[in-house]
Structures are given as C-alpha cells and as structure tokens.
Design an enzyme around this catalytic site. Structure first.
Site, PDB file in Angstrom:
ATOM      1  N   ARG A  37       0.829  -1.193   0.000  1.00 18.66           N
ATOM      2  CA  ARG A  37       0.000   0.000   0.000  1.00 18.66           C
ATOM      3  C   ARG A  37       0.873   1.257   0.000  1.00 18.66           C
ATOM      4  NH1 ARG A  37      -2.154   1.279   4.130  1.00 18.66           N
ATOM      5  NH2 ARG A  37      -1.253  -0.165   5.630  1.00 18.66           N
ATOM      6  N   LYS A  81      -8.579  -2.670   0.113  1.00 18.83           N
ATOM      7  CA  LYS A  81      -8.590  -1.800   1.284  1.00 18.83           C
ATOM      8  C   LYS A  81      -9.461  -0.564   1.069  1.00 18.83           C
ATOM      9  CE  LYS A  81      -6.164  -4.238   4.098  1.00 18.83           C
ATOM     10  NZ  LYS A  81      -6.883  -4.931   5.197  1.00 18.83           N
ATOM     11  N   HIS A 122     -11.037  -4.649  11.558  1.00 15.76           N
ATOM     12  CA  HIS A 122      -9.903  -5.221  10.830  1.00 15.76           C
ATOM     13  C   HIS A 122      -9.459  -6.457  11.597  1.00 15.76           C
ATOM     14  CE1 HIS A 122      -5.517  -4.800   9.253  1.00 15.76           C
ATOM     15  NE2 HIS A 122      -6.245  -5.550   8.451  1.00 15.76           N
ATOM     16  N   SER A 130      -1.239  -6.243   9.219  1.00 14.36           N
ATOM     17  CA  SER A 130      -0.653  -7.170   8.264  1.00 14.36           C
ATOM     18  C   SER A 130       0.636  -7.778   8.811  1.00 14.36           C
ATOM     19  CB  SER A 130      -0.353  -6.428   6.954  1.00 14.36           C
ATOM     20  OG  SER A 130       0.307  -7.252   6.055  1.00 14.36           O
ATOM     21  N   LYS A 140      -3.120 -12.892  11.468  1.00 17.78           N
ATOM     22  CA  LYS A 140      -4.574 -13.032  11.401  1.00 17.78           C
ATOM     23  C   LYS A 140      -4.982 -14.183  10.482  1.00 17.78           C
ATOM     24  CE  LYS A 140      -5.912  -9.091   9.874  1.00 17.78           C
ATOM     25  NZ  LYS A 140      -4.580  -8.654   9.444  1.00 17.78           N
ATOM     26  N   THR A 141      -4.456 -14.160   9.272  1.00 19.84           N
ATOM     27  CA  THR A 141      -4.840 -15.179   8.288  1.00 19.84           C
ATOM     28  C   THR A 141      -4.359 -16.556   8.720  1.00 19.84           C
ATOM     29  OG1 THR A 141      -4.757 -13.539   6.510  1.00 19.84           O
ATOM     30  CG2 THR A 141      -4.660 -15.852   5.867  1.00 19.84           C
ATOM     31  N   ASP A 159      -9.823 -11.235   7.254  1.00 20.92           N
ATOM     32  CA  ASP A 159      -9.277  -9.882   7.362  1.00 20.92           C
ATOM     33  C   ASP A 159     -10.281  -8.790   7.716  1.00 20.92           C
ATOM     34  OD1 ASP A 159      -6.886  -8.243   7.134  1.00 20.92           O
ATOM     35  OD2 ASP A 159      -7.790  -7.366   5.358  1.00 20.92           O
ATOM     36  N   ARG A 218       2.084 -12.063  -1.720  1.00 16.33           N
ATOM     37  CA  ARG A 218       0.682 -12.262  -1.369  1.00 16.33           C
ATOM     38  C   ARG A 218       0.031 -13.343  -2.222  1.00 16.33           C
ATOM     39  NH1 ARG A 218      -1.697  -9.539   3.126  1.00 16.33           N
ATOM     40  NH2 ARG A 218      -0.358  -7.760   3.562  1.00 16.33           N
TER      41      ARG A 218
END
Length: 527
Positions: free
Chosen positions: A56, A198, A217, A235, A239-240, A254, A319
């Site tokens: 980003r 996003k 988030h 990130s 989380k994933t 996410d 990713r």
C-alpha cells in the site's frame, strides 16, 4: 460536476465493444496470459508482479473534501483531504485514458455477507488479472443477484495512468482517492491490487457505523460448539494464519463487522501473506493456491514454474489471493454469532511483551486504541525492516471516522456479550529484532487453542510489573519459561530497560486520546 453527469461519463466508456463484463475465472486467466500480464505456476495459480509498488502507498491516499462528509471525517495524516476540482479533473483524465484501451474489464460484486447490510459494488479494471483478483476477494453474486445488481460504489482502477504531481495535485504518480458523494474510488499509478481491497474496507468503515454496525480489521472463525473468535492485528501479525484452523470453521481472514445479530465477513476471499509459506506450517493456505488464485510478487522458477515462497527478490510482502471456499473449513454464508473470545495480535519487535496474556476490560480498551505492533517489511512502501508502530483500533489506515467511534462501540459490545480478550505476541522472544527469535508458530497455535477452549480462563497468572498484564504460569503444549518473556532473555537488566522503553512509547502515543476516561487510561503500562 453533477452525479448524473459523473455517472454518464463512466457509462459512455463502459458501452464500448472492448469492455468485458463479469468474465469467468478461466476467461480472465486466458485474457491475462494473452496480454502478457503474468504466468501460471505449477499449481495453476496466476502470478503477477506489481513493479515499484509492492505494498500500500498510504502517502498517496486521499478523501475528497465534500459538504456532506467534511465534518465527519477524522482529517489528518491518514485521511488527507483533496479538493473536488482535483478529483474531477483526474477522473476525466483517467476515463479518457481508459477509453483508448483495447480492452477493459468490469466486475460486479458485493461487500458484506449479511444481506441486511450488503454494499453492491462495481470495479472497472485496466488489467485482466486485477479483475480476477477482485472476483476472488469480494463476494460473488449469484446469476439471479447479478441481474438486478445496482452498484452503490464504483472502483475505477487505471494502474498505467501516472499522475503528474505538479499538475494533478497528488503527492506522486500514484493516487487512491475516495469520493463519498460521487460514490467512487479512483486509483492510478500503482499496480498493487491490495489498494482495491482496502478501499472498499475504508468505505465500509464509514458507512456501517451509521447503521450501528462495528466494522473491524480482524479475522474470525467458529468452533464446533458455535463459539466465535476474532483475531485483530495488522498485516503480518498472523490473522490469516491463525484463523485458518482445520479444527474450526473459517468465517474470514481480514475484514468483518459486528451487528446486533453477530459477526459477518465483509469479503468473499482471503489475501494471505505467503513469505516463507510451507505446507507443513500452513497447510490450508498452501493448498488454496491453485487455479484461479492470484500470486503477487512471488518468485517463480522459470523452468519448473514452482513458487519459491522463501525468496523475497521483489518484496517481503508476497501475497496470495483466493476465494474463501478454497479453504475446506470455510463457512458459507460467512456469518456467525457473537464473539466469545477476542485475540489482539501484535508482532513486538522489542521482544518484551508476553506471548499471551489475559486483559481486563480496561486493558482491552487501552490496547485496542493503542493498536501496537511492528510494521513488517514490505507491507508499506519503504518499510524494509520491522518498525514499531501504533495503529489505532488495529486498522488506523482504513478508519475515516474518529477512533473513539469504533472503540466505544467495541467496548459496549464486549461488555454486553461478556467477551474474553487476550493479547498475543507473535513477534520476538529472547531479545529485540536482530537479537531474539520470532515466536514459534506451533507454540502460538497452542496458546491460542488454550484461550479459545477456555483452558486459560481460571489459570494461575503473574502480573507484569510494568504493563500490568496477567500472564499465565502454565499453558498446555508450551514450556513454562516461554510464557515469561524476561526468562527468555540472556540479560534480565537489558529486558527491564527495553520494557520501560516500550512502555514509554505506549504512554506517549496514548496522549492523543485526551478525552478517554481515567479507568481506560489506567489500563496501560506504568513507567
């Protein structure tokens, strides 16, 4: 420019014979290959590279300053204003640029699994692989739903159009601009597909609170008994990885929302970091990367077409994008009840926070507002090594409203549903970054499992003298000495010094929340 004229300009561009609408996955893969946008890997996934922008670009993100929103947005370094005139001039330039392309790709989708709160969206892409990406990431309408779908927000993405800052009023050649009145996101100059994902999340973070829904988030999963867990974190914090548990059903990885009915996923896919991905450590994610999935900036062996997940030639922020149903344990629709447990994930580069600790309600609010973590390499442009960071509500870059709007709503919901909250450090142990080691994933999984199963609810704890955190003395499957961070350091005095240093940073950061009640401010560390 009126909304009618604004929409008419886009409709004119989209009526051409060069426009491909809602193509299937095979068609999009064929188009992307024909156009030389990437290659197929040995598992059938499509691999693309994104040039200079591999993460980003927060300095290039703007919100249009408009009469209906000007008093609602939390303006500042995150939500930077831009004028309607600049936005409309850029919009016309981008449409002119796209109208001269041989092909365009349009996708209709949905954001929000709960039909009561869904946002119909339309995405206009210059690249076929970007259209494949959004097809996998957002919720895919049925054929019947598609017939009557009227988009309420549109993304126009033109990576090949590069702005001139001196003329166009941007900070660089790249721009991501949201207009809430024109219901449009305008993206240019960057090929990083995550900007589209996003942008919609930022829009939902603006729209949902108006309906008394809390956007979050976080990832989410549910156990066999219907017990729901949320995993907050920026990130790279896990989380994933931690939500993709073969013993629990995945709600999403996410972006979620908490309504009066419970939890629902905002998306229809997953966007997983895959640096150092292995089938042994993360089997569900590894196996999800097959035909139809998109790999960003992953190194691929030219001869065998095998993905090399250890290589970071392009970026650390490699990713994988794939639909939610590529995870065997995923739920459809991705809706569940109210959370029993919340996990705050942090990747502590100081190496002083415990691997797991239980939070009081006051500490939970303090750490939610603080959102401490380390920005990991590649997640943002220019970040090449871990840097300590405080991201309010674990999602500050995506929050258009003041942080207190989200924090107060979370606090009310946690109290109403008696939710247990834990802080889990997936960062460093035995020393800071460069000295210590990253926390063992199997140990982290064991700690999270114990928290979700209730094994730590009545566990004997010790209180950290500086952070006040309640650290369990024992946890099934984890050596006792791992649980106490000071015991993992070779030099206890160095640990104390580093702990005080981090506590001071917490205190300094929290000064911006001047109106927080005293009991929440006292949920933080003492120095």
């Amino acid at each position: 420019m009126s909304m009618i004229h604004f929409e008419a300009e886009l409709s004119r561009v989209l009526q051409g014979e060069n426009v491909n609408k809602d193509l299937s996955v095979p068609h999009l893969v064929e188009k992307a290959l024909e156009r030389g946008e990437g290659i197929l890997t040995s598992t059938g996934a499509f691999r693309a590279t994104t040039g200079n922008y591999t993460g980003r670009s927060p300095k290039d993100k703007f919100i249009v300053e408009e009469p209906s929103t000007v008093d609602k947005i939390a303006w500042g370094p995150v939500n930077k204003p831009i004028s309607s005139d600049i936005f409309e001039r850029l919009y016309e330039k981008v449409l002119h640029y796209l109208s001269n392309k041989d092909e365009l790709f349009v996708r209709h989708g949905l954001a929000g699994a709960d039909k009561n709160y869904q946002l119909p969206i339309r995405i206009v892409n210059e690249f076929a692989w970007h259209n494949l990406f959004v097809r996998q990431l957002f919720i895919r309408p049925t054929e019947q739903e598609l017939q009557g779908l009227l988009p309420e927000f549109t993304i126009v993405s033109a990576p090949g159009f590069k702005a001139d800052p001196a003329i166009d009023g941007t900070n660089s050649e790249a721009f991501v601009i949201v207009s809430f009145e024109k219901r449009t996101v305008l993206i240019g100059g960057t090929e990083y597909a995550g900007e589209m994902k996003k942008s919609i999340f930022s829009i939902m973070n603006y729209l949902l609170p108006e309906q008394h829904i809390l956007p979050m988030h976080c990832s989410a999963n549910v156990g066999h008994e219907g017990d729901v867990a949320l995993f907050f974190g920026l990130s790279g914090t896990g989380k994933t990885t931690l939500s993709a548990d073969p013993h629990r059903a995945l709600i999403g990885d996410d972006e979620h929302a908490w309504s009066p009915n419970g939890i629902f996923n905002i998306e229809g896919g997953c966007y997983a970091k895959c640096i150092n991905l292995t089938e042994e450590k993360e089997p569900e994610i590894f196996r999800a990367i097959r035909f139809g999935s998109v790999l960003e900036n992953v190194v691929v062996n030219e001869l065998t077409r095998d993905a090399d997940y250890e290589a970071n030639d392009y970026t650390e922020n490699t990713r994988a994008a794939y639909p939610l149903n590529a995870i065997p344990s995923s739920m459809e629709p991705s809706i569940a009840g109210h959370p029993d447990t919340i996990i705050f994930l942090t990747a502590d580069a100081f190496g002083v926070l415990p691997p797991i600790s239980k939070l009081t309600p006051e500490q939970a609010m303090y750490h939610f507002l603080s959102g401490y973590t380390s920005k990991l390499a590649g997640t943002e442009r220019g970040v090449t090594s871990p840097q300590e960071a405080f991201s309010t509500c674990f999602g500050e870059p995506f929050l258009p409203l003041p942080a207190t709007a989200y924090a107060e709503m979370l606090g009310d919901k946690m109290l109403e549903h008696n939710t247990n909250v834990y802080l889990v450090n997936t960062g460093w142990s035995g020393g800071p970054y460069g000295v210590g080691k990253r926390m063992s994933l199997p140990y982290t999984r064991a700690m999270v499992r114990a928290a979700l199963q209730g094994d730590l609810n009545a566990a004997e704890t010790t209180v950290d003298p500086i952070f006040g955190l309640h650290i369990p003395l024992h946890c099934p499957g984890v050596p006792d000495e791992i649980l106490q961070p000071k015991h993992t350091w070779a030099d206890p005095e160095a640990y104390d010094q580093k702990s005080k240093e981090l506590a001071y940073k917490f205190k300094e950061n929290f000064k911006k929340f001047k109106d927080m009640p005293r009991h929440i401010r006292e949920g933080g560390p003492t120095v």
